[in-house]
Enzyme design. Structure first.
Site, PDB file in Angstrom:
ATOM      1  N   HIS A   1     -52.934 -68.335 106.937  1.00 17.25           N
ATOM      2  CA  HIS A   1     -51.865 -69.321 107.079  1.00 17.25           C
ATOM      3  C   HIS A   1     -51.391 -69.396 108.528  1.00 17.25           C
ATOM      4  CE1 HIS A   1     -51.396 -70.341 102.946  1.00 17.25           C
ATOM      5  NE2 HIS A   1     -50.847 -69.232 102.555  1.00 17.25           N
TER       6      HIS A   1
ATOM      7  N   LYS B   1     -48.844 -73.819 100.151  1.00 12.88           N
ATOM      8  CA  LYS B   1     -48.558 -74.955  99.243  1.00 12.88           C
ATOM      9  C   LYS B   1     -49.105 -76.289  99.717  1.00 12.88           C
ATOM     10  CE  LYS B   1     -47.493 -71.926  97.311  1.00 12.88           C
ATOM     11  NZ  LYS B   1     -48.431 -71.489  96.286  1.00 12.88           N
TER      12      LYS B   1
ATOM     13  N   ARG C   1     -50.519 -81.138 103.962  1.00 17.08           N
ATOM     14  CA  ARG C   1     -49.935 -81.964 102.898  1.00 17.08           C
ATOM     15  C   ARG C   1     -48.644 -82.559 103.409  1.00 17.08           C
ATOM     16  NH1 ARG C   1     -48.488 -79.384  96.964  1.00 17.08           N
ATOM     17  NH2 ARG C   1     -48.471 -81.372  95.852  1.00 17.08           N
TER      18      ARG C   1
ATOM     19  N   SER D   1     -43.124 -77.989  96.474  1.00 19.56           N
ATOM     20  CA  SER D   1     -44.084 -77.077  95.850  1.00 19.56           C
ATOM     21  C   SER D   1     -43.718 -75.631  96.189  1.00 19.56           C
ATOM     22  CB  SER D   1     -45.495 -77.416  96.356  1.00 19.56           C
ATOM     23  OG  SER D   1     -46.434 -76.563  95.784  1.00 19.56           O
TER      24      SER D   1
ATOM     25  N   THR E   1     -54.204 -74.902  99.480  1.00 17.72           N
ATOM     26  CA  THR E   1     -55.069 -73.775  99.845  1.00 17.72           C
ATOM     27  C   THR E   1     -55.964 -73.341  98.681  1.00 17.72           C
ATOM     28  OG1 THR E   1     -53.058 -73.054 100.985  1.00 17.72           O
ATOM     29  CG2 THR E   1     -54.959 -71.572 101.054  1.00 17.72           C
ATOM     30  N   THR E   2     -55.365 -73.224  97.495  1.00 18.42           N
ATOM     31  CA  THR E   2     -56.110 -72.721  96.329  1.00 18.42           C
ATOM     32  C   THR E   2     -57.272 -73.666  96.005  1.00 18.42           C
ATOM     33  OG1 THR E   2     -53.951 -71.992  95.524  1.00 18.42           O
ATOM     34  CG2 THR E   2     -55.794 -71.847  93.978  1.00 18.42           C
ATOM     35  N   TRP E   3     -56.987 -74.954  96.083  1.00 16.11           N
ATOM     36  CA  TRP E   3     -58.023 -75.963  95.817  1.00 16.11           C
ATOM     37  C   TRP E   3     -59.141 -75.835  96.849  1.00 16.11           C
ATOM     38  CZ3 TRP E   3     -57.084 -81.998  96.180  1.00 16.11           C
ATOM     39  CH2 TRP E   3     -58.101 -82.661  95.487  1.00 16.11           C
TER      40      TRP E   3
ATOM     41  N   GLY F   1     -49.606 -80.757  91.034  1.00 14.77           N
ATOM     42  CA  GLY F   1     -50.531 -81.333  92.007  1.00 14.77           C
ATOM     43  C   GLY F   1     -50.331 -82.826  92.217  1.00 14.77           C
TER      44      GLY F   1
ATOM     45  N   TYR G   1     -54.280 -83.262 101.835  1.00 12.59           N
ATOM     46  CA  TYR G   1     -54.269 -83.108 100.377  1.00 12.59           C
ATOM     47  C   TYR G   1     -54.250 -84.476  99.698  1.00 12.59           C
ATOM     48  CZ  TYR G   1     -52.580 -81.311  95.835  1.00 12.59           C
ATOM     49  OH  TYR G   1     -52.431 -81.001  94.497  1.00 12.59           O
TER      50      TYR G   1
HETATM   51  P1  A3P Z   1     -47.626 -78.508  93.238  1.00  9.65           P
HETATM   52  O1  A3P Z   1     -46.654 -77.386  93.295  1.00  9.65           O
HETATM   53  O2  A3P Z   1     -47.130 -79.748  93.898  1.00  9.65           O
HETATM   54  O3  A3P Z   1     -48.140 -78.775  91.884  1.00  9.65           O
HETATM   55  P2  A3P Z   1     -51.437 -73.729  97.580  1.00  9.65           P
HETATM   56  O4  A3P Z   1     -52.743 -73.625  96.900  1.00  9.65           O
HETATM   57  O5  A3P Z   1     -51.555 -74.002  99.052  1.00  9.65           O
HETATM   58  O6  A3P Z   1     -50.578 -72.577  97.255  1.00  9.65           O
HETATM   59  O7  A3P Z   1     -50.740 -75.046  97.023  1.00  9.65           O
HETATM   60  C1  A3P Z   1     -50.314 -75.123  95.678  1.00  9.65           C
HETATM   61  C2  A3P Z   1     -50.243 -76.573  95.314  1.00  9.65           C
HETATM   62  O8  A3P Z   1     -51.578 -77.074  95.096  1.00  9.65           O
HETATM   63  C3  A3P Z   1     -49.513 -76.769  93.995  1.00  9.65           C
HETATM   64  O9  A3P Z   1     -48.926 -78.064  94.088  1.00  9.65           O
HETATM   65  C4  A3P Z   1     -50.645 -76.721  92.989  1.00  9.65           C
HETATM   66  O10 A3P Z   1     -50.337 -77.333  91.757  1.00  9.65           O
HETATM   67  C5  A3P Z   1     -51.723 -77.467  93.744  1.00  9.65           C
HETATM   68  N1  A3P Z   1     -53.078 -77.083  93.302  1.00  9.65           N
HETATM   69  C6  A3P Z   1     -53.512 -75.848  92.954  1.00  9.65           C
HETATM   70  N2  A3P Z   1     -54.796 -75.903  92.592  1.00  9.65           N
HETATM   71  C7  A3P Z   1     -55.181 -77.178  92.710  1.00  9.65           C
HETATM   72  C8  A3P Z   1     -56.428 -77.867  92.442  1.00  9.65           C
HETATM   73  N3  A3P Z   1     -57.461 -77.216  91.972  1.00  9.65           N
HETATM   74  N4  A3P Z   1     -56.462 -79.190  92.667  1.00  9.65           N
HETATM   75  C9  A3P Z   1     -55.387 -79.856  93.153  1.00  9.65           C
HETATM   76  N5  A3P Z   1     -54.198 -79.272  93.398  1.00  9.65           N
HETATM   77  C10 A3P Z   1     -54.091 -77.945  93.186  1.00  9.65           C
END
Ligand code: A3P
Length: 290
Positions: free
Chosen positions: A99, A36, A121, A129, A39-41, A255, A187
């Site tokens: 992780h 959270k 973050r 999150s 990572t996905t970004w 986000g 982040y």
């Molecule tokens: P929120 O729950 O605060 O919205 P992870 O990817 O490490 O699992 O983290 C998930 C968090 O990153 C979530 O935050 C999600 O909305 C946010 N997130 C996912 N994709 C994103 C992107 N492309 N750009 C920015 N934030 C992103």
């Protein structure tokens, strides 16, 4: 969770397998983070940067595959499923994620010239999150008493891959000692100024943007492709599930920086803030909470 070498892990056998079997290649890019933290970004951005000349914008695999399907976690998606997983067929550079803590990375990562990219973050948004993520997986509403209970656990160091501060400090110190080896991103900084952080990331990866690409708007194009709004709206991320049955939509929410203020009281925030000041004192590390 399992307490192993002073860290809390949600599962352990995949981590042991990863440590035992993974052999880094010099060209590897290892993405590291707490869950959270963005990572996905980071997965989407690094994949898009490294592959920008391999696909036309309309054929980018990110349009049809969740970033976690393109950049697998070494500890669960790879070695957690098969200790003898063959990663040799992965196109170079292999972009892989984990992780685990810096101290738990395999020695071949340290010994090779492969690079590590860490994103972190602020602990309050990361915590909230995570609460949302778990609630979504369990199909339950957010429960205020569970938030409080888990918040207190986190402050005692008990959180996935935590203690939070030790995880972050491990990568922070590695970055201070070997900035060519470990890139340290926040982040909040990436949200505030995506373009310059994106360029730093591309350069660190060994895929810098050329002036001509900049002029042609390639940077903005990739940032748009990887934006939360864009990824969240793709069919693959709206309705599909991953191979363990979790909805891809769970990875995309708001986000926002400072969303914690909608769930935590000022006194909870103050307590966490104090703790972080204590843990990060004299390290030069701090977080933006708003
Ligand atoms: P929120 O729950 O605060 O919205 P992870 O990817 O490490 O699992 O983290 C998930 C968090 O990153 C979530 O935050 C999600 O909305 C946010 N997130 C996912 N994709 C994103 C992107 N492309 N750009 C920015 N934030 C992103």
């Amino acid at each position: 969770m399992f307490l192993y070498k002073e860290y809390w892990y949600p599962y352990i056998h995949g981590i042991f397998s990863f440590q035992q079997h993974f052999k880094a290649q010099n060209s590897d890019l290892i993405l590291a983070s707490l869950p959270k933290a963005g990572t996905t970004w980071l997965k989407a951005l690094t994949f898009a940067i490294a592959n920008r000349n391999n696909y036309s914008p309309s054929e980018n695999p990110l349009l049809t595959t969740n970033p976690h399907g393109l950049v697998p976690f070494l500890d669960n998606a790879v070695y957690g499923k098969n200790p003898f997983f063959k990663l040799d067929d992965f196109p170079s550079p292999r972009i892989l994620a984990t992780h685990v803590t810096y101290s738990a990375l395999t020695s071949s990562i340290g010994d090779s010239t492969c690079r590590v990219i860490y994103v972190c973050r602020n602990p309050l948004d990361q915590f909230i999150s995570f609460c949302h993520y778990v609630a979504k997986l369990l199909n339950n509403p957010l429960n205020p008493s569970l938030i409080e209970e888990n918040f207190n656990l986190m402050r005692r160091g008990v959180s996935p891959y935590g203690p939070f501060w030790d995880h972050v400090l491990g990568y922070w110190k590695a970055n201070q000692e070997r900035p060519d080896k470990v890139l340290f991103l926040k982040y909040e900084d990436m949200k505030e100024d995506p373009v310059s952080h994106f360029k730093v990331l591309a350069k660190f990866m060994g895929f810098p943007f050329f002036v001509e690409e900049d002029r042609q708007g390639v940077v903005e194009e990739i940032l748009k492709l990887c934006s939360l709004d864009n990824l969240k709206d793709l069919e693959v991320n709206k309705i599909h599930k991953n191979d363990v049955g979790h909805p891809n939509s769970a990875y995309f929410r708001k986000g926002d920086v400072g969303d914690w203020a909608n769930y935590l009281t000022p006194s909870m925030a103050e307590r966490m803030n104090k703790l972080m000041e204590e843990k990060f004192s004299d390290t030069g590390l701090n977080f933006k909470f708003y």
